[in-house]
Design a protein around this motif. Structure first.
Motif, short mmCIF file in Angstrom:
data_model
loop_
_atom_site.label_atom_id
_atom_site.label_comp_id
_atom_site.label_asym_id
_atom_site.label_seq_id
_atom_site.Cartn_x
_atom_site.Cartn_y
_atom_site.Cartn_z
N HIS A 118 0.84 -1.20 0.00
CA HIS A 118 0.00 0.00 0.00
C HIS A 118 0.88 1.25 0.00
N VAL A 119 0.47 2.21 -0.82
CA VAL A 119 1.27 3.42 -1.05
C VAL A 119 0.52 4.60 -0.45
N ALA A 120 0.98 5.08 0.68
CA ALA A 120 0.34 6.22 1.35
C ALA A 120 0.47 7.48 0.50
N ASP A 121 -0.48 8.39 0.67
CA ASP A 121 -0.47 9.63 -0.11
C ASP A 121 0.78 10.46 0.14
N GLU A 122 1.39 10.30 1.30
CA GLU A 122 2.57 11.10 1.64
C GLU A 122 3.85 10.54 1.03
N PRO A 126 -7.52 7.08 -8.01
CA PRO A 126 -6.99 7.04 -9.38
C PRO A 126 -5.94 8.12 -9.65
N SER A 127 -6.10 9.30 -9.04
CA SER A 127 -5.14 10.38 -9.26
C SER A 127 -3.76 10.01 -8.71
N VAL A 128 -3.73 9.39 -7.54
CA VAL A 128 -2.45 8.96 -6.96
C VAL A 128 -1.85 7.84 -7.81
N SER A 129 -2.71 6.95 -8.29
CA SER A 129 -2.25 5.88 -9.16
C SER A 129 -1.61 6.44 -10.43
N ALA A 130 -2.23 7.47 -11.01
CA ALA A 130 -1.68 8.09 -12.22
C ALA A 130 -0.34 8.75 -11.95
N THR A 131 -0.16 9.25 -10.73
CA THR A 131 1.10 9.91 -10.37
C THR A 131 2.27 8.94 -10.37
N PHE A 132 2.03 7.71 -9.91
CA PHE A 132 3.12 6.74 -9.74
C PHE A 132 3.19 5.69 -10.84
N ASP A 142 4.11 -1.80 3.80
CA ASP A 142 3.96 -0.34 3.74
C ASP A 142 5.12 0.22 2.93
N VAL A 143 4.84 0.77 1.76
CA VAL A 143 5.89 1.27 0.86
C VAL A 143 6.62 2.46 1.45
N LYS A 144 5.90 3.33 2.12
CA LYS A 144 6.48 4.58 2.61
C LYS A 144 7.59 4.35 3.62
N ASN A 145 7.47 3.35 4.46
CA ASN A 145 8.40 3.17 5.57
C ASN A 145 9.23 1.90 5.49
N THR A 146 9.18 1.20 4.37
CA THR A 146 9.83 -0.11 4.29
C THR A 146 10.59 -0.29 2.98
N LEU A 147 11.69 -1.03 3.06
CA LEU A 147 12.42 -1.45 1.88
C LEU A 147 12.62 -2.96 1.95
N ILE A 148 12.32 -3.64 0.86
CA ILE A 148 12.47 -5.09 0.78
C ILE A 148 13.79 -5.40 0.10
#
Length: 470
Positions: A135-139, A170-176, A311-317
């Motif tokens: 999940h990709v938080a807006d921040e 959808p707008s956040v999806s278009a951004t990334f 959590d994408v914002k706070n994690t790296l795999i």
């Protein structure tokens, strides 16, 4: 006007005299008019005007063609111009211009991922047993998201897993979305280069690349099951994409290149009613995601054995995150401890949760109910203080989870997810990357870490050739 006289010839005089003997005697005058320059246009208008009109139209047409050719050549030249990154400095470009120059947005060629929902960026070569939902938080900033996507490709996660990105809208999806496409393309380029080097006579050394392509090969017979995502293609899936080769399995069967699907969903697709909105003044994606998981996991319940939520914002795999749950029961759910200043209260980390598909589905079905219950227990001023980490911590010790119909086998790690900054703080120089790569998951809480990891990747000749920010 000028006047010029000349005598008639004898033949002419004779003929004239014969026919008109009484009217013409002596010398006749031939009048020749020489018009002045200022009258040329008036006298020659009838004969010259059509010619001038045709000439002017021809010249205009030729001019338009030349202009069109010029602009075509200009656009072609600019589109194939590779800017020298070393000559681009912050003094000459703003940060936004610099970023757009490195990563221009490209038109997407995508399709629906599942039942007219979602976006499929890349369809895998076969059906995978494990699913990663991120999940990709807006921040989340674009640079952090790019590094996350790049690392899941390089770490081999996509060799054994399908990867789903969950966006809030959808707008956040278009951004990334263009970031996902660019990193997919970079991965394909990296695969092609490694295949070419493997098939050439030139010896390939580890100092040229830290990317291990061998992790993306599987036995050919495993490629017979189609991915669950996208439109069904009734074809032999053992044939990999053009430019991607095969290799000998060393007596264990032929090996082919294998990788999972990459796709995304919006919360508005999986939770169109925003079911938690009536209980919370603001529903961040960290909470709303729990209302999205039941629909997604319910539709693919027979396709995956293990699921991990990230959590994408706070994690790296950095490595495969399923190592601790692959040999566990289908009802198992693995949780990390969360560092807490208050040692009397035990908390779990909601940034990474992994487990068997059955246990994860049960947890995802229970969490929305528990979020609503927690929201109703708080007064109006503290409605938005609801935390999924706190709710998970309560569920771990709840007897409700141990009933026959909702059995979830929680496994709580005695370790916490290491923070990247603390790992870097104990090392220096080349030891930094080694320290980070020793862990499957790290907590991303420092933008300097992104710089160090990218610097490490770009230090290899082959790897730096496929990433434009190197």
């Amino acid at each position: 006007m000028g006047l010029f006289t000349m005598p008639k010839s004898k033949a002419t005089t004779s003929t004239t005299s014969t026919s008109n003997n009484n009217n013409h005697n002596g010398m006749d005058f031939l009048l020749v008019f020489f018009p002045q320059d200022n009258n040329n246009n008036k006298l020659n208008f009838t004969s010259s005007n059509p010619n001038n009109l045709i000439l002017s139209k021809t010249q205009f047409t030729i001019s338009i063609c030349i202009l069109f050719l010029f602009f075509t050549l200009l656009i072609f030249t600019l589109s194939n111009f590779e800017p020298s990154i070393s000559n681009i400095t912050p003094n000459n470009f703003t940060k936004s211009e610099y970023h757009n120059l490195l990563f221009p947005k490209m038109p997407l060629t995508t399709s629906h991922a599942l039942q007219r929902m979602g976006t499929l960026y890349r369809r895998g070569t076969r059906s995978m047993l494990d699913l990663m939902i991120c999940h990709v938080a807006d921040e989340t900033v674009e640079d952090d998201f790019r590094l996350f996507v790049r690392l899941i490709h390089r770490s081999g996660v996509t060799a054994k897993n399908d990867v789903v990105f969950l966006f809030s809208s959808p707008s956040v999806s278009a951004t990334f979305s263009h970031v996902i496409q660019q990193e997919n393309n970079a991965f394909s380029s990296l695969v092609n280069i490694h295949n070419e080097l493997r098939n050439s006579t030139t010896r390939f050394t580890k100092s040229e690349s830290s990317f291990d392509l061998t992790r993306f090969y599987s036995k050919k017979e495993l490629e017979t099951v189609e991915p669950v995502w996208g439109k069904r293609i009734r074809s032999n899936l053992s044939k990999v994409e053009e430019g991607e080769g095969e290799m000998d399995g060393g007596g264990g069967g032929e090996l082919v290149l294998s990788y999972g699907s990459v796709l995304s969903f919006d919360a508005t697709e999986l939770d169109p009613e925003n079911s938690l909105a009536g209980f919370l003044e603001r529903v961040p994606l960290s909470l709303r995601r729990w209302a999205c998981y039941p629909m997604l996991l319910g539709r693919v319940r027979r396709n995956f054995k293990h699921v991990v939520l990230v959590d994408v914002k706070n994690t790296l795999i950095m490595k495969d995150p399923f190592g601790r749950v692959r040999n566990r029961s289908p009802e198992s759910v693995f949780l990390f401890n969360k560092k807490n200043s208050d040692k009397t209260r035990s908390r779990v980390n909601s940034a990474v949760i992994a487990g068997g598909a059955r246990g994860m589905r049960r947890l995802c079905n229970v969490m929305p109910v528990e979020i609503v219950r927690a929201a109703m227990q708080h007064n109006k001023k503290k409605k938005n203080s609801v935390s999924d980490s706190e709710i998970l911590s309560q569920l771990v010790g709840s007897k409700f989870m141990w009933t026959k119909n909702n059995n979830i086998n929680f496994i709580i790690s005695t370790e916490s997810i290491p923070e990247a900054s603390s790992l870097v703080g104990r090392n220096s120089g080349t030891a930094i990357a080694t320290s980070l790569l020793n862990h499957a998951i790290i907590q991303h809480n420092n933008h300097d870490i992104s710089f160090l990891i990218k610097k490490e990747i770009c230090s290899f000749v082959v790897d730096s050739s496929v990433y434009r920010d190197c």
